[in-house]
Design a protein around this motif. Structure first.
Motif, PDB file in Angstrom:
ATOM      1  N   HIS A 255      40.708 -40.684   5.286  1.00  0.00           N
ATOM      2  CA  HIS A 255      40.927 -39.341   4.772  1.00  0.00           C
ATOM      3  C   HIS A 255      42.416 -38.994   4.763  1.00  0.00           C
ATOM      4  CE1 HIS A 255      36.521 -38.150   5.911  1.00  0.00           C
ATOM      5  NE2 HIS A 255      36.608 -38.890   4.815  1.00  0.00           N
ATOM      6  N   VAL A 256      43.158 -39.425   5.790  1.00  0.00           N
ATOM      7  CA  VAL A 256      44.598 -39.172   5.818  1.00  0.00           C
ATOM      8  C   VAL A 256      45.247 -39.747   4.566  1.00  0.00           C
ATOM      9  CG1 VAL A 256      46.764 -39.702   7.005  1.00  0.00           C
ATOM     10  CG2 VAL A 256      44.736 -39.064   8.336  1.00  0.00           C
ATOM     11  N   ASP A 257      44.899 -41.004   4.251  1.00  0.00           N
ATOM     12  CA  ASP A 257      45.478 -41.651   3.077  1.00  0.00           C
ATOM     13  C   ASP A 257      45.032 -40.977   1.786  1.00  0.00           C
ATOM     14  OD1 ASP A 257      46.777 -43.436   4.697  1.00  0.00           O
ATOM     15  OD2 ASP A 257      45.329 -45.046   4.440  1.00  0.00           O
ATOM     16  N   ALA A 258      43.744 -40.606   1.729  1.00  0.00           N
ATOM     17  CA  ALA A 258      43.222 -39.996   0.506  1.00  0.00           C
ATOM     18  C   ALA A 258      43.839 -38.621   0.255  1.00  0.00           C
ATOM     19  CB  ALA A 258      41.700 -39.882   0.591  1.00  0.00           C
ATOM     20  N   PHE A 259      44.056 -37.844   1.320  1.00  0.00           N
ATOM     21  CA  PHE A 259      44.733 -36.552   1.148  1.00  0.00           C
ATOM     22  C   PHE A 259      46.168 -36.778   0.679  1.00  0.00           C
ATOM     23  CE2 PHE A 259      41.417 -34.613   3.917  1.00  0.00           C
ATOM     24  CZ  PHE A 259      41.127 -33.511   3.117  1.00  0.00           C
ATOM     25  N   ARG A 260      46.831 -37.769   1.269  1.00  0.00           N
ATOM     26  CA  ARG A 260      48.219 -38.049   0.891  1.00  0.00           C
ATOM     27  C   ARG A 260      48.324 -38.450  -0.578  1.00  0.00           C
ATOM     28  NH1 ARG A 260      50.572 -42.784   0.730  1.00  0.00           N
ATOM     29  NH2 ARG A 260      48.933 -43.754   1.998  1.00  0.00           N
ATOM     30  N   LYS A 261      47.335 -39.195  -1.069  1.00  0.00           N
ATOM     31  CA  LYS A 261      47.343 -39.657  -2.455  1.00  0.00           C
ATOM     32  C   LYS A 261      46.799 -38.611  -3.429  1.00  0.00           C
ATOM     33  CE  LYS A 261      46.584 -44.475  -1.096  1.00  0.00           C
ATOM     34  NZ  LYS A 261      45.593 -45.595  -1.096  1.00  0.00           N
ATOM     35  N   GLY A 262      46.308 -37.492  -2.899  1.00  0.00           N
ATOM     36  CA  GLY A 262      45.749 -36.466  -3.765  1.00  0.00           C
ATOM     37  C   GLY A 262      44.343 -36.766  -4.227  1.00  0.00           C
ATOM     38  N   GLU A 263      43.657 -37.701  -3.565  1.00  0.00           N
ATOM     39  CA  GLU A 263      42.287 -38.054  -3.946  1.00  0.00           C
ATOM     40  C   GLU A 263      41.260 -37.109  -3.325  1.00  0.00           C
ATOM     41  OE1 GLU A 263      43.188 -42.880  -4.275  1.00  0.00           O
ATOM     42  OE2 GLU A 263      42.188 -42.046  -2.511  1.00  0.00           O
ATOM     43  N   LEU A 264      41.629 -36.445  -2.232  1.00  0.00           N
ATOM     44  CA  LEU A 264      40.763 -35.482  -1.559  1.00  0.00           C
ATOM     45  C   LEU A 264      41.506 -34.164  -1.380  1.00  0.00           C
ATOM     46  CD1 LEU A 264      39.076 -37.501   1.370  1.00  0.00           C
ATOM     47  CD2 LEU A 264      38.149 -37.021  -0.901  1.00  0.00           C
ATOM     48  N   GLY A 267      38.081 -28.211  -0.246  1.00  0.00           N
ATOM     49  CA  GLY A 267      37.627 -27.367  -1.346  1.00  0.00           C
ATOM     50  C   GLY A 267      37.436 -25.926  -0.938  1.00  0.00           C
ATOM     51  N   HIS A 268      36.758 -25.713   0.199  1.00  0.00           N
ATOM     52  CA  HIS A 268      36.525 -24.360   0.685  1.00  0.00           C
ATOM     53  C   HIS A 268      36.053 -24.434   2.130  1.00  0.00           C
ATOM     54  CE1 HIS A 268      32.605 -25.778  -0.828  1.00  0.00           C
ATOM     55  NE2 HIS A 268      32.054 -24.976   0.067  1.00  0.00           N
ATOM     56  N   LEU A 269      35.947 -23.282   2.759  1.00  0.00           N
ATOM     57  CA  LEU A 269      35.429 -23.178   4.119  1.00  0.00           C
ATOM     58  C   LEU A 269      34.016 -22.623   4.064  1.00  0.00           C
ATOM     59  CD1 LEU A 269      38.525 -21.601   5.920  1.00  0.00           C
ATOM     60  CD2 LEU A 269      37.814 -23.995   5.951  1.00  0.00           C
ATOM     61  N   LYS A 270      33.168 -23.132   4.936  1.00  0.00           N
ATOM     62  CA  LYS A 270      31.795 -22.641   5.018  1.00  0.00           C
ATOM     63  C   LYS A 270      31.415 -22.531   6.482  1.00  0.00           C
ATOM     64  CE  LYS A 270      27.018 -23.619   3.706  1.00  0.00           C
ATOM     65  NZ  LYS A 270      26.089 -24.597   3.086  1.00  0.00           N
ATOM     66  N   ASP A 271      31.266 -21.296   6.954  1.00  0.00           N
ATOM     67  CA  ASP A 271      30.900 -21.030   8.350  1.00  0.00           C
ATOM     68  C   ASP A 271      31.859 -21.706   9.327  1.00  0.00           C
ATOM     69  OD1 ASP A 271      28.701 -19.568   7.466  1.00  0.00           O
ATOM     70  OD2 ASP A 271      27.382 -21.318   7.466  1.00  0.00           O
ATOM     71  N   GLY A 272      33.126 -21.775   8.976  1.00  0.00           N
ATOM     72  CA  GLY A 272      34.117 -22.365   9.850  1.00  0.00           C
ATOM     73  C   GLY A 272      34.316 -23.849   9.637  1.00  0.00           C
ATOM     74  N   PHE A 273      33.461 -24.477   8.867  1.00  0.00           N
ATOM     75  CA  PHE A 273      33.588 -25.905   8.563  1.00  0.00           C
ATOM     76  C   PHE A 273      34.444 -26.080   7.307  1.00  0.00           C
ATOM     77  CE2 PHE A 273      29.775 -25.767  11.112  1.00  0.00           C
ATOM     78  CZ  PHE A 273      29.767 -26.960  11.816  1.00  0.00           C
ATOM     79  N   GLN A 274      35.263 -27.119   7.300  1.00  0.00           N
ATOM     80  CA  GLN A 274      36.044 -27.474   6.118  1.00  0.00           C
ATOM     81  C   GLN A 274      35.212 -28.397   5.237  1.00  0.00           C
ATOM     82  OE1 GLN A 274      39.545 -29.272   7.798  1.00  0.00           O
ATOM     83  NE2 GLN A 274      40.530 -27.301   8.218  1.00  0.00           N
ATOM     84  N   VAL A 275      35.097 -28.068   3.970  1.00  0.00           N
ATOM     85  CA  VAL A 275      34.326 -28.873   3.025  1.00  0.00           C
ATOM     86  C   VAL A 275      35.311 -29.681   2.187  1.00  0.00           C
ATOM     87  CG1 VAL A 275      32.625 -28.861   1.167  1.00  0.00           C
ATOM     88  CG2 VAL A 275      32.511 -27.126   2.964  1.00  0.00           C
ATOM     89  N   TYR A 276      35.284 -31.009   2.367  1.00  0.00           N
ATOM     90  CA  TYR A 276      36.180 -31.891   1.623  1.00  0.00           C
ATOM     91  C   TYR A 276      35.590 -32.164   0.236  1.00  0.00           C
ATOM     92  CZ  TYR A 276      38.517 -33.097   6.068  1.00  0.00           C
ATOM     93  OH  TYR A 276      39.194 -33.063   7.260  1.00  0.00           O
ATOM     94  N   GLU A 277      36.461 -32.239  -0.746  1.00  0.00           N
ATOM     95  CA  GLU A 277      36.046 -32.533  -2.116  1.00  0.00           C
ATOM     96  C   GLU A 277      36.926 -33.628  -2.700  1.00  0.00           C
ATOM     97  OE1 GLU A 277      36.375 -28.919  -4.299  1.00  0.00           O
ATOM     98  OE2 GLU A 277      34.563 -28.018  -3.432  1.00  0.00           O
ATOM     99  N   LYS A 278      36.344 -34.446  -3.567  1.00  0.00           N
ATOM    100  CA  LYS A 278      37.118 -35.449  -4.299  1.00  0.00           C
ATOM    101  C   LYS A 278      37.809 -34.783  -5.483  1.00  0.00           C
ATOM    102  CE  LYS A 278      33.571 -38.253  -4.853  1.00  0.00           C
ATOM    103  NZ  LYS A 278      32.776 -39.466  -5.220  1.00  0.00           N
ATOM    104  N   THR A 279      38.992 -35.260  -5.794  1.00  0.00           N
ATOM    105  CA  THR A 279      39.711 -34.781  -6.962  1.00  0.00           C
ATOM    106  C   THR A 279      39.536 -35.784  -8.108  1.00  0.00           C
ATOM    107  OG1 THR A 279      41.795 -35.920  -6.511  1.00  0.00           O
ATOM    108  CG2 THR A 279      41.423 -33.814  -5.386  1.00  0.00           C
ATOM    109  N   ASP A 280      40.136 -35.480  -9.237  1.00  0.00           N
ATOM    110  CA  ASP A 280      40.059 -36.400 -10.378  1.00  0.00           C
ATOM    111  C   ASP A 280      40.782 -37.714 -10.116  1.00  0.00           C
ATOM    112  OD1 ASP A 280      38.556 -34.647 -11.844  1.00  0.00           O
ATOM    113  OD2 ASP A 280      40.266 -33.763 -12.908  1.00  0.00           O
ATOM    114  N   LYS A 281      41.642 -37.746  -9.089  1.00  0.00           N
ATOM    115  CA  LYS A 281      42.350 -38.979  -8.736  1.00  0.00           C
ATOM    116  C   LYS A 281      41.514 -39.908  -7.869  1.00  0.00           C
ATOM    117  CE  LYS A 281      46.989 -36.926  -8.897  1.00  0.00           C
ATOM    118  NZ  LYS A 281      48.230 -36.679  -8.112  1.00  0.00           N
ATOM    119  N   ALA A 282      40.368 -39.439  -7.406  1.00  0.00           N
ATOM    120  CA  ALA A 282      39.551 -40.228  -6.490  1.00  0.00           C
ATOM    121  C   ALA A 282      38.970 -41.454  -7.191  1.00  0.00           C
ATOM    122  CB  ALA A 282      38.418 -39.377  -5.925  1.00  0.00           C
TER     123      ALA A 282
END
Length: 431
Positions: A255-264, A267-282
């Motif tokens: 995930h660290v690498d994917a965030f750095r590359k803009g692949e993740l 997306g939003h927060l839900k009840d305090g949880f972070q919801v990860y989403e793929k981008t078009d670069k994924a």
């Protein structure tokens, strides 16, 4: 063909076109296409079958379906791990379908005249070639997993690379090329056979472990729930452990690498949880979320573990260790080395589940010395995924209370006599 409907929403056809475009742009897709080309060139050169239609068809099949083949291989191993809880069973789960696939492929190519019959005979015919190829594939794929555990690549892509290396050597080896044939046997019987031996020794350690020592419990704990508590207590009782050290996964290297590359992205927060989403670069062929895409921040997960252990009266038997710099620099291999440094000569036991993350932890520990596995076959109905979706009654009372406060986005969260500032689900102790 309209991309946007009259209501402003994207049509299913446009969605399919977009998915197909991402599939074509995927590095794994391009790697698979290269694999098909490599299959053709390797076998055509080694067996002098440049115009053979069977080889051409097999190569096209490989180029199109190799990513799916890699995913299915990983899923077969995961299913066997979850069903039986032994490393050897998981590797057989990967080995058996791959052996069947290789038997069919070699039979087709020999039947279609794409292979040199004398060369095939020199490696034991169809059965021998398929067996050695599958063993060699196991070995190279194990090396791929070894790299994944160290934050290099991902499971599916590394599996693809291992298969491609094996394709070339298998082509030359089955043609009877001097040196290549010996290398083919060494890779299969040597590396692949050693892989099964390592797994068997790990399984033997898991059932014949001595009592006493320190338990290592690594995982996401997303969030910490009742089964985690029962696992710790059972391990202490059954193995006679002096204590258990918990070190949670902070942010996975993938995930660290994917965030750095803009692949993740978050997306939003839900009840305090972070919801990860793929981008078009994924990469559409990469499984970024083998354990789900909904996460509590690492600071919050650590706080919940500490609160739950204190509430259960287990704080004196369980240490929550967070070696952030070591973890991000060297992963759990570095964490284990640090624990060994702090507890010289201590007998170590690994507590782990049979899911993807649990078996990855098992592999890491197997590579870090003589550590005794304590495998947990999960048969209860408690699920971290269900908890993240709102299920109740699966977490210790203090965890339930804190999650409820976070879901209300209270600026200060109080529990167990401790107070935390709440910044969109990130808990930091202090009023």
């Amino acid at each position: 063909m309209a991309a946007i409907g009259s209501n402003g929403k994207t049509t299913p056809a446009a969605v399919r076109v977009g998915k197909f475009g991402r599939y074509l742009r995927s590095p794994s897709t391009r790697m698979a296409a290269f694999g098909g080309l490599l299959t053709y060139l390797s076998y055509a050169y080694a067996h002098s079958s440049w115009a053979n239609p069977t080889l051409i068809c097999v190569s096209i099949f490989v180029g199109v379906f190799l990513p799916s083949y890699a995913k299915l291989s990983n899923k077969a191993e995961l299913w066997a791990n979850n069903r039986f809880g032994f490393v050897t069973a998981g590797r057989l789960g990967r080995f058996i379908p791959q052996l069947a696939f290789n038997l069919v492929m070699f039979w087709l190519m020999l039947w279609g005249g794409a292979l040199n019959q004398l060369g095939m005979a020199s490696v034991g015919g169809i059965a021998g070639a398929a067996l050695v190829t599958t063993l060699a594939s196991q070995g190279t794929q194990y090396l791929g997993g070894y790299l994944v555990a160290r934050g290099v690549g991902d499971a599916n892509r590394n599996t693809l690379v291992g298969i491609l290396v094996n394709v070339t050597l298998a082509a030359l080896g089955t043609a009877g090329v001097p040196g290549a044939r010996e290398g083919f046997f060494f890779l299969g019987l040597g590396l692949g056979g050693s892989l099964f031996l390592i797994g068997l020794l790990s399984d033997l350690r898991s059932v014949a472990a001595p009592r006493g020592g320190i338990g290592l419990y690594f995982g996401t704990f997303n969030p910490f729930h009742n089964t985690h508590l029962s696992i710790i207590q059972a391990a202490i009782d059954e193995r006679g452990l002096d204590k258990v050290i918990i070190h949670p996964v902070l942010v996975p290297k993938l995930h660290v690498d994917a965030f750095r590359k803009g692949e993740l992205r978050v997306g939003h927060l839900k009840d305090g949880f972070q919801v990860y989403e793929k981008t078009d670069k994924a990469d559409s062929n990469v499984d970024y979320f083998p354990t789900g895409n909904v996460f509590l921040p690492p600071e919050t997960r650590v706080a919940l573990i500490e609160l739950a252990l204190a509430e259960a009266g287990m704080a004196d038997k369980v240490e929550v260790a967070v070696y952030s710099e070591t973890y991000y620099a060297k992963g759990f291999q570095g964490v284990i080395a640090e624990i060994k440094r702090r507890h010289p000569g201590a007998r170590l036991h690994t507590l782990h589940g049979t899911d993807f993350g649990g078996m990855l932890v098992r592999q890491i520990c197997d590579e870090c010395g003589w550590i005794y596995p304590w495998c947990i076959l999960r048969r209860d109905k408690i699920s971290a995924t269900a908890i993240r979706r709102g299920a109740k009654g699966m977490t210790p009372p203090v965890v339930t209370d804190v999650l409820a406060q976070i879901s209300q986005n209270l600026p200060i969260v109080s529990a167990g006599g401790r107070h935390f500032r709440n910044d969109n689900g990130v808990l930091t102790e202090g009023d």
